[in-house]
Design an enzyme around this catalytic site. Sequence first.
Site, PDB file in Angstrom:
ATOM      1  N   ARG A   1       0.825  -1.204   0.000  1.00 10.02           N
ATOM      2  CA  ARG A   1       0.000   0.000   0.000  1.00 10.02           C
ATOM      3  C   ARG A   1       0.862   1.259   0.000  1.00 10.02           C
ATOM      4  NH1 ARG A   1      -2.607  -3.479  -0.946  1.00 10.02           N
ATOM      5  NH2 ARG A   1      -4.693  -4.122  -0.303  1.00 10.02           N
TER       6      ARG A   1
ATOM      7  N   ASP B   1     -26.136  11.689   6.949  1.00 12.81           N
ATOM      8  CA  ASP B   1     -24.937  11.761   6.112  1.00 12.81           C
ATOM      9  C   ASP B   1     -24.777  13.200   5.649  1.00 12.81           C
ATOM     10  OD1 ASP B   1     -23.367   9.190   4.641  1.00 12.81           O
ATOM     11  OD2 ASP B   1     -23.003  11.175   3.775  1.00 12.81           O
TER      12      ASP B   1
END
Lengths: 283, 208, 125
Positions: A40, A149
């Site tokens: 990563r 949200d």
Amino acid sequence: MLVQKPSVISDEDFQKFREFFYRKTGMLFEDGKRYFVDKRLLERMAATDNESFRSYFTMLRFQASGAELQALINAMTVNETYFFREEYQFRCLVDSILREIVARRSSFRPIRIWSVPSSSGEEPYGIAIYLLEHWPLLEQWDVEIISSDIDTRILEQARNGLYAARAIQNMPGPLLKKYFRRVDGHYQISQSLREAVEFTRVNVHDTADMRSHRQFDVIFCRNLLIYFDDLSRKKTAESFFDALNPGGFICLGHSESMSRISSLFQIRRFPEAIVYQKPLEAR
Amino acid sequence: MALKKGQPTPACHSPGERQEPRNLETLLQTLLDEDPMKRRWAARDLAEHPAAAVALVTQLQHETDTTVLQVIVTSLGCMANDVAVRGLIDCLYSEHALRRNAAIEVLKELPEPVAPHMGQLLHDPDPDVRIFAVNVLESLRHPNVEEWLIEVILKDDQVNVCATALDLLGEVGSLRAREALQTLKQRFPQEPYIRFAADLALKRIGVG
Amino acid sequence: MKRILVIDDAATVRLYHREILEQAGFAVTEAINGLEALEKLETEGHFDLYLVDINMPKLDGYGFLKALREKNMPQAPAIMISTESSPRDREGALIAGANLYMIKPIRPEQLLPQVRGLLGEGDSS
């Protein structure tokens, strides 16, 4: 993917990175995760045109916006949303948390659950289905599920409750049949459930938004705070403290810990999970 | 009984509580309310009023409820104007551990406004304040961090101030720090911890 | 193998204590502050000894020890460590329930006999 020969991440680089990342996010990589972490890191180094780990790490540490840290957290966490993700917490909700809440409740006012962020609705609907299936006391108690949200488009999606096959991969067949209907190769959550969950737009950094959401017994806030800087994380946790009733609970994602964020809450270990509680005597 | 559609705040919520307008004047009054929850909300909302910094700093010195205290510190951090930052820095001298630690945590997140005070803090006569100052450097995303740390390990007489700086140099140190690290080992030849931490930093810099 | 929880916000200090203690045959778990230490108690059960820094964010050494002593679990000895050498700190540490107070930086030859003593292992090795 990598055009140039990737520079090697030394053992010392790995140690240094691991300590930094642990301090910032609370995620600790065991030695066995070395391959995953290196991979990563090399991807992010390539994406940001850093040829050496040293220059990448300097950028990561000193970048004022913190954008690269966020991108890296994204890369390190597999952040998918699907139904019954981290199901053990739902088990904890019905077997432990609600049991305790109900036991000390002196009136039959509704039990209130807040799920933030709603994303496209998998979590709040998942909680609803879990309660219907696994919490017999739902016959005696009203439960309200509010889900919020910041993104109005995603809220619209959540209200529609339309999902691709991938999102319902963990949903047992009978439940799929019971709570969804097929729509053009997709699965739509039943109308009664869509009508049972209230979706609202909330920016958790906005105190007015937060002030308008109150008196919850349980807050689910999973894999959100990990993306914030320390100060915003702390501020959000403090707002959640006031959104909870005394004795209310907050559930974080499995790699998150309130110990890194705020000392306002008490640590509670239930058989299924660690959760955090606003002290009963708190005002 | 079943799943019911709820409201963000129940309608029956403590009647009258949120009726008053939340402007600067009323918030400053509420900051002195006897209910800690009201004080927390006032302190949180006041973060958006830079003029409230003085009042928050004053309340910070008197606040007895630890939850309110933490919210005040967070708000001062969000505000981060001159009054707020000075108020937080004053907490480094506090005898009250919670106030001190809360302030350090927030100061760490304020590189720009704290940087001008760093030189002074790192030369404070009290070694504990110098340790706190080095602690503040930890998360400071500021280009001078390494220079400040090098100066500490070259000049500070207190072994624990140097030790704290070393911990951080292991993470941010570059080749520039090499000589200073080697000098430090000679300055405290009797301290195994210094040797350990300096060697570790050198190794991480790539010259160990 | 006896298990020791090392609680300190400085990564290098944790690593240093870990190396000293592991070389002496102890198993070491780390925590970055008092709250994380309390969480470790929940997830990993009790430890045989606690090595606790006093000044830490979120929950300091005093706070951790107070919470530990109130817990309904087998009580184990605790060594508190601080950079300050004032009598007030020493007194505070002992009142909070520490068995021993040590001043940083720690030397292995000071630490190990104390750890073995508190664990009832004598100083034979």
